[in-house]
Design a protein around this motif. Structure first.
Motif, PDB file in Angstrom:
ATOM      1  N   UNK A 177      47.326  35.758  52.866  1.00  0.00           N
ATOM      2  CA  UNK A 177      47.302  37.141  53.328  1.00  0.00           C
ATOM      3  C   UNK A 177      46.057  37.351  54.173  1.00  0.00           C
ATOM      4  N   UNK A 178      46.258  37.810  55.408  1.00  0.00           N
ATOM      5  CA  UNK A 178      45.149  38.213  56.268  1.00  0.00           C
ATOM      6  C   UNK A 178      44.834  39.678  55.968  1.00  0.00           C
ATOM      7  N   UNK A 179      43.606  39.961  55.601  1.00  0.00           N
ATOM      8  CA  UNK A 179      43.211  41.308  55.190  1.00  0.00           C
ATOM      9  C   UNK A 179      42.300  41.925  56.249  1.00  0.00           C
ATOM     10  N   UNK A 180      42.820  42.915  56.972  1.00  0.00           N
ATOM     11  CA  UNK A 180      41.965  43.665  57.895  1.00  0.00           C
ATOM     12  C   UNK A 180      40.860  44.373  57.114  1.00  0.00           C
ATOM     13  N   UNK A 192      41.349  46.047  49.130  1.00  0.00           N
ATOM     14  CA  UNK A 192      42.477  45.114  49.161  1.00  0.00           C
ATOM     15  C   UNK A 192      42.021  43.702  48.804  1.00  0.00           C
ATOM     16  N   UNK A 193      40.868  43.281  49.338  1.00  0.00           N
ATOM     17  CA  UNK A 193      40.350  41.959  48.994  1.00  0.00           C
ATOM     18  C   UNK A 193      40.107  41.856  47.485  1.00  0.00           C
ATOM     19  N   UNK A 194      39.580  42.919  46.911  1.00  0.00           N
ATOM     20  CA  UNK A 194      39.335  42.917  45.465  1.00  0.00           C
ATOM     21  C   UNK A 194      40.646  42.830  44.682  1.00  0.00           C
ATOM     22  N   UNK A 195      41.637  43.623  45.082  1.00  0.00           N
ATOM     23  CA  UNK A 195      42.922  43.602  44.371  1.00  0.00           C
ATOM     24  C   UNK A 195      43.609  42.251  44.487  1.00  0.00           C
ATOM     25  N   UNK A 196      43.617  41.657  45.680  1.00  0.00           N
ATOM     26  CA  UNK A 196      44.247  40.352  45.859  1.00  0.00           C
ATOM     27  C   UNK A 196      43.537  39.293  45.022  1.00  0.00           C
ATOM     28  N   UNK A 197      42.223  39.383  44.950  1.00  0.00           N
ATOM     29  CA  UNK A 197      41.473  38.463  44.105  1.00  0.00           C
ATOM     30  C   UNK A 197      41.840  38.612  42.639  1.00  0.00           C
ATOM     31  N   UNK A 198      41.991  39.859  42.188  1.00  0.00           N
ATOM     32  CA  UNK A 198      42.384  40.103  40.799  1.00  0.00           C
ATOM     33  C   UNK A 198      43.777  39.544  40.505  1.00  0.00           C
ATOM     34  N   UNK A 199      44.638  39.522  41.537  1.00  0.00           N
ATOM     35  CA  UNK A 199      46.011  39.037  41.385  1.00  0.00           C
ATOM     36  C   UNK A 199      46.149  37.545  41.681  1.00  0.00           C
ATOM     37  N   UNK A 200      45.035  36.898  42.017  1.00  0.00           N
ATOM     38  CA  UNK A 200      45.029  35.472  42.358  1.00  0.00           C
ATOM     39  C   UNK A 200      45.958  35.146  43.519  1.00  0.00           C
ATOM     40  N   UNK A 201      45.991  36.043  44.495  1.00  0.00           N
ATOM     41  CA  UNK A 201      46.774  35.824  45.710  1.00  0.00           C
ATOM     42  C   UNK A 201      45.824  35.332  46.797  1.00  0.00           C
TER      43      UNK A 201
END
Length: 339
Positions: A177-180, A192-201
């Motif tokens: 996932x590319x996160x602007x 968003x970066x924090x949430x994706x990290x929490x979800x291991x994505x």
């Protein structure tokens, strides 16, 4: 009211608390939102943000104030003040319309509480439905790009666009996932970066201006964004920077999807030109502030233009993913969003 907790909202001891999204990801601070003035301040400061979450927080506060003994006239005034707190996000208006109906009931305190809890439960289900419908559009080994924050921080459930990405990842369809960053307030970089990290994505954070080069390299398979309001002709208001992504996506032949619940649809708004666009403080552009403190990089007297949102025309959108399913451009042209 019963104890309730989502990623960003909590009801305990008949009081509303919010997770301060301005302090994330460095700090997880729960702030009181016990009064209308407190909640409006949180909304203006973006401690509470995300169109669905704003509507839910206002609804819960009204219900709690009723349980604490606020009179019908006091609640009507509170409703009007809350309604004006965020002019672009139509979920707030839609939710408060339902709360206004509950306020007219004879036993209005019980009716308000029941309606607020119903809205929270519905939002969770809406998010699940969006995630399920949207994941059917994600191809195996996808590299997806997203803007702003559309996850559990912005809703009562798994999120909208980020909920789609999370569900698709669970199915093994997402490579990256590319996160602007999402300037000027960095909701992508902070939230968003924090949430994706929490979800291991797996994700990679980029500045907004890097998106075009990634598309040119062929490493973006689709773009997924949320919405603060969808007009009757399919035009979409979303966080500033969304429109430029849609233009770039069309040039590069990349699908551009909008994920949102039906509560974001405004059938009485004819087109994007009729959507009010909130102007925010110059300080958000001339410098930066957060849990770390503040810094100013622009001249103190710099003139600033700072709209919080832009409008993406329907002609640039590949599909609208609602809780009711995927809506195609042909269906929009046929008037599916019309009143």
């Amino acid at each position: 009211m019963q104890t309730l907790r989502t990623t960003s909202l909590e009801v305990r001891n008949n009081q509303l608390w919010i997770l301060d999204q301005q302090a994330l990801p460095q700090q997880k601070n729960w702030q009181p939102a016990h009064s209308v003035a407190q909640l409006v301040d949180h909304i203006h400061a973006l401690r509470v943000r995300g169109a669905p979450l704003i509507g839910l927080s206002a609804s819960l506060l009204l219900a709690l104030l009723a349980e604490q003994g606020a009179t019908r006239p006091e609640l009507a005034e509170a409703l009007n003040v809350l309604r004006a707190a965020r002019p672009t996000a139509v979920n707030l208006m839609n939710n408060l319309d339902r709360m206004k109906t509950a306020l007219a009931e004879h036993d209005y305190d019980a009716a308000l509480s029941a309606e607020a809890l119903r809205l929270v439960a519905e939002d969770k289900q809406l998010c699940d439905n969006i995630a399920c419908a949207g994941s059917t559009l994600v191809k195996p080994d996808s590299q997806l790009l997203t803007h702003c924050n559309t996850g559990g921080l912005a809703t009562a459930g798994v999120g909208t666009a980020l909920g789609v990405i999370a569900y698709a990842h669970q199915q093994g369809l997402v490579k990256n996932v590319w996160v602007d960053e999402t300037r000027p307030l960095l909701q992508g970089g902070r939230l968003t970066a924090w949430e994706l990290g929490e979800l291991n994505i797996p994700y990679q954070l980029i500045t907004d201006s890097m998106a075009a080069s990634l598309m040119a390299r062929g490493v973006v398979d689709a773009i997924w964004v949320g919405a603060d309001r969808i007009a009757a002709n399919g035009d979409v208001a979303n966080k500033i920077g969304t429109y430029s992504l849609a233009v770039l996506a069309q040039y590069h032949g990349i699908p551009f999807y909008v994920a949102a619940p039906h509560t974001t649809l405004d059938r009485l708004c004819p087109n994007g030109g009729a959507i009010p666009i909130e102007q925010r403080a110059a300080s958000e552009v001339t410098g930066v502030a957060g849990s770390f403190g503040s810094v100013q990089w622009a001249p103190a007297n710099a003139a600033v233009y700072n709209p919080a949102f832009d409008v993406t025309p329907a002609a640039l959108i590949s599909g609208w993913v609602l809780d009711t399913g995927v809506v195609t451009p042909a269906q929009v042209q046929e008037g599916i969003f019309q009143p």
